[in-house]
Motif scaffolding. Structure first.
Motif, short mmCIF file in Angstrom:
data_model
loop_
_atom_site.label_atom_id
_atom_site.label_comp_id
_atom_site.label_asym_id
_atom_site.label_seq_id
_atom_site.Cartn_x
_atom_site.Cartn_y
_atom_site.Cartn_z
N HIS A 4 0.85 -1.18 0.00
CA HIS A 4 0.00 0.00 0.00
C HIS A 4 0.88 1.24 0.00
O HIS A 4 1.51 1.56 1.00
CB HIS A 4 -0.92 0.02 1.23
N GLY A 5 0.92 1.91 -1.14
CA GLY A 5 1.77 3.09 -1.28
C GLY A 5 1.35 4.22 -0.37
O GLY A 5 2.13 5.12 -0.09
N ASP A 6 0.11 4.17 0.12
CA ASP A 6 -0.37 5.28 0.94
C ASP A 6 -0.28 4.97 2.43
O ASP A 6 -0.81 5.69 3.25
CB ASP A 6 -1.82 5.64 0.56
N ASN A 7 0.39 3.86 2.76
CA ASN A 7 0.58 3.52 4.18
C ASN A 7 1.39 4.63 4.84
O ASN A 7 2.54 4.87 4.48
CB ASN A 7 1.32 2.18 4.26
N PRO A 8 0.81 5.36 5.82
CA PRO A 8 1.50 6.54 6.37
C PRO A 8 2.81 6.19 7.08
O PRO A 8 3.79 6.94 6.99
CB PRO A 8 0.48 7.13 7.35
N GLU A 9 2.87 5.05 7.77
CA GLU A 9 4.08 4.67 8.48
C GLU A 9 5.20 4.39 7.48
O GLU A 9 6.34 4.80 7.66
CB GLU A 9 3.81 3.44 9.36
N LYS A 10 4.83 3.69 6.40
CA LYS A 10 5.82 3.38 5.38
C LYS A 10 6.34 4.67 4.74
O LYS A 10 7.53 4.82 4.49
CB LYS A 10 5.21 2.46 4.32
N GLU A 11 5.42 5.60 4.47
CA GLU A 11 5.82 6.88 3.88
C GLU A 11 6.74 7.66 4.82
O GLU A 11 7.69 8.29 4.40
CB GLU A 11 4.58 7.72 3.54
N ALA A 40 11.78 0.10 4.42
CA ALA A 40 10.41 0.44 4.78
C ALA A 40 9.58 -0.84 4.96
O ALA A 40 8.72 -0.92 5.84
CB ALA A 40 9.78 1.34 3.72
N ARG A 41 9.85 -1.86 4.15
CA ARG A 41 9.15 -3.15 4.32
C ARG A 41 9.54 -3.80 5.64
O ARG A 41 8.70 -4.32 6.36
CB ARG A 41 9.48 -4.09 3.14
N LEU A 42 10.85 -3.76 5.95
CA LEU A 42 11.33 -4.33 7.22
C LEU A 42 10.74 -3.58 8.41
O LEU A 42 10.42 -4.17 9.44
CB LEU A 42 12.85 -4.29 7.28
N ALA A 43 10.59 -2.27 8.25
CA ALA A 43 10.03 -1.45 9.33
C ALA A 43 8.61 -1.90 9.65
O ALA A 43 8.21 -1.98 10.80
CB ALA A 43 10.03 0.02 8.92
N ARG A 44 7.84 -2.19 8.60
CA ARG A 44 6.46 -2.57 8.82
C ARG A 44 6.37 -3.90 9.58
O ARG A 44 5.46 -4.13 10.35
CB ARG A 44 5.73 -2.67 7.49
N LYS A 45 7.35 -4.79 9.32
CA LYS A 45 7.35 -6.08 10.02
C LYS A 45 7.99 -5.98 11.40
O LYS A 45 7.90 -6.90 12.18
CB LYS A 45 8.13 -7.12 9.19
#
Ligand SMILES: [Zn+2]
Ligand SMILES: [Zn+2]
Ligand SMILES: [Zn+2]
Length: 160
Positions: A4-11, A40-45
């Motif tokens: 999800h490109g609009d994921n605020p945490e990832k952004e 950013a992917r690792l951050a989400r996990k």
């Protein structure tokens, strides 16, 4: 898994990484964008990772990804406070995308899962250390270890 490109945490993580690169005078290359995306992917996990593993993974999607490029980027992001160092129970050093306010980590001795915690050393403890050693304490590191719920539910815990 959908991205999800609009994921605020990832952004937020992407912006923090790219601005750290810019502040260090590193041009925004395609490879650095890939590094930022992977982090950013690792951050989400909430995953911890070694620089070597990060490089090996990145090389799978881009065979020209240089080892030195990845190591330099990780060192820079550690300095910038975007990444934290986490020492695993076996003593090896890994990284985690964290940033933000002062905090510590608790790491599972069974599966190495790491969680950020707000708890810190109480001021009176630091003051007492300062009194007895006559050092002015200006920093500390604190690693906590334990067993996470899923490792405990596997029944390997003797209940100590
Ligand atoms: Zn952290
Ligand atoms: Zn565990
Ligand atoms: Zn602390």
């Amino acid at each position: 898994m959908a991205e999800h490109g609009d994921n605020p945490e990832k952004e937020r993580v992407l912006a923090a990484i790219l601005s750290a690169f810019t502040r260090a005078g590193m041009r925004r290359t395609r490879q650095r964008s890939r590094i930022a995306q992977a982090l950013a992917r690792l951050a989400r996990k909430g995953a911890t990772f070694s620089t070597e593993d990060l490089w090996l993974n990145l090389r799978r999607e881009d065979a020209t990804m240089g080892r030195a490029t990845v190591y330099r980027a990780v060192d820079l992001l550690l300095e910038a406070g975007v990444l934290d160092r986490v020492v695993l129970p076996d003593g090896s050093s890994t990284h985690r995308v964290c940033g933000g306010a002062h905090h510590h980590h608790v790491t599972c001795t069974g599966c190495n899962r790491t969680v950020s915690i707000d708890a810190c050393l109480p001021g009176e403890v630091l003051a007492a250390v300062s009194r007895t050693t006559e050092f002015v304490i200006d920093g500390h590191a604190l690693e906590l270890y334990g067993r996470c719920p899923s490792c405990r539910s596997m029944g390997t815990d003797a209940g100590v």
